[in-house]
Design a protein around this motif. Structure first.
Motif, PDB file in Angstrom:
ATOM      1  N   LYS A 135       0.865  -1.014  -0.104  1.00 22.50           N
ATOM      2  CA  LYS A 135       0.081  -0.105  -0.081  1.00 22.50           C
ATOM      3  C   LYS A 135       0.974   1.116   0.130  1.00 22.50           C
TER       4      LYS A 135
ATOM      5  N   GLY B  20       0.483   3.089  -3.325  1.00 23.26           N
ATOM      6  CA  GLY B  20      -0.751   4.215  -2.853  1.00 23.26           C
ATOM      7  C   GLY B  20      -2.113   3.286  -2.512  1.00 23.26           C
ATOM      8  N   ASN B  21      -2.737   4.119  -2.028  1.00 22.27           N
ATOM      9  CA  ASN B  21      -4.326   3.452  -1.709  1.00 22.27           C
ATOM     10  C   ASN B  21      -5.239   3.736  -3.108  1.00 22.27           C
ATOM     11  N   GLU B  22      -6.368   3.052  -2.878  1.00 18.39           N
ATOM     12  CA  GLU B  22      -7.299   3.293  -3.916  1.00 18.39           C
ATOM     13  C   GLU B  22      -7.793   4.369  -4.137  1.00 18.39           C
ATOM     14  N   LYS B  23      -8.026   5.168  -2.950  1.00 14.58           N
ATOM     15  CA  LYS B  23      -8.402   6.812  -3.103  1.00 14.58           C
ATOM     16  C   LYS B  23      -7.361   7.557  -3.959  1.00 14.58           C
ATOM     17  N   SER B  24      -6.073   7.364  -3.586  1.00 16.28           N
ATOM     18  CA  SER B  24      -5.020   8.342  -4.162  1.00 16.28           C
ATOM     19  C   SER B  24      -5.231   7.967  -5.742  1.00 16.28           C
TER      20      SER B  24
ATOM     21  N   LYS C 270      -7.924   6.995  -7.421  1.00 13.01           N
ATOM     22  CA  LYS C 270      -8.994   7.552  -7.982  1.00 13.01           C
ATOM     23  C   LYS C 270      -8.754   8.935  -8.420  1.00 13.01           C
ATOM     24  N   VAL C 271      -8.132   9.690  -7.372  1.00 17.60           N
ATOM     25  CA  VAL C 271      -7.843  11.142  -7.515  1.00 17.60           C
ATOM     26  C   VAL C 271      -7.077  11.304  -8.677  1.00 17.60           C
ATOM     27  N   ALA C 272      -5.911  10.595  -8.911  1.00 16.55           N
ATOM     28  CA  ALA C 272      -5.015  10.719  -9.853  1.00 16.55           C
ATOM     29  C   ALA C 272      -5.887  10.413 -11.287  1.00 16.55           C
TER      30      ALA C 272
ATOM     31  N   ARG D 250      -7.688  13.461 -12.155  1.00 16.54           N
ATOM     32  CA  ARG D 250      -6.791  14.658 -12.529  1.00 16.54           C
ATOM     33  C   ARG D 250      -6.261  14.339 -13.909  1.00 16.54           C
TER      34      ARG D 250
END
Length: 86
Positions: A6, A10-14, A16-18, A21
């Protein structure tokens, strides 16, 4: 071991944000719209729709897509509830 993976990926949330973007950059490039204009457009849409509906702003997606010889505004706005006005 899972914690190490992790931290590396990174985690799933990061992720999704990437992804969001990257989508915004591609859309802005195709439609020649600045990031500032897209942010203002998103804010304005949130302001207007929030008068009538409770929406999930975090999962909201707004994009500009090329359709034939024009650009289409495409919005995916999760509605949680309707506001009841008297």
């Amino acid at each position: 071991m899972l914690d190490s993976l992790k931290r590396i990926f990174g985690n799933e949330k990061s992720g999704k944000v990437a992804k969001k973007r990257l989508q915004m950059v591609l859309i802005q490039d195709r439609a020649s719209v600045s990031p500032e204009v897209m942010a203002k457009l998103r804010d304005d849409i949130i302001q207007v729709i929030s008068k009538y509906m409770v929406i999930d702003k975090t999962d909201m997606e707004i994009s500009l897509e090329n359709v034939d010889d024009s650009v289409a505004l495409v919005a995916n706005i999760p509605v949680q509830n309707m506001r009841h006005h008297k």
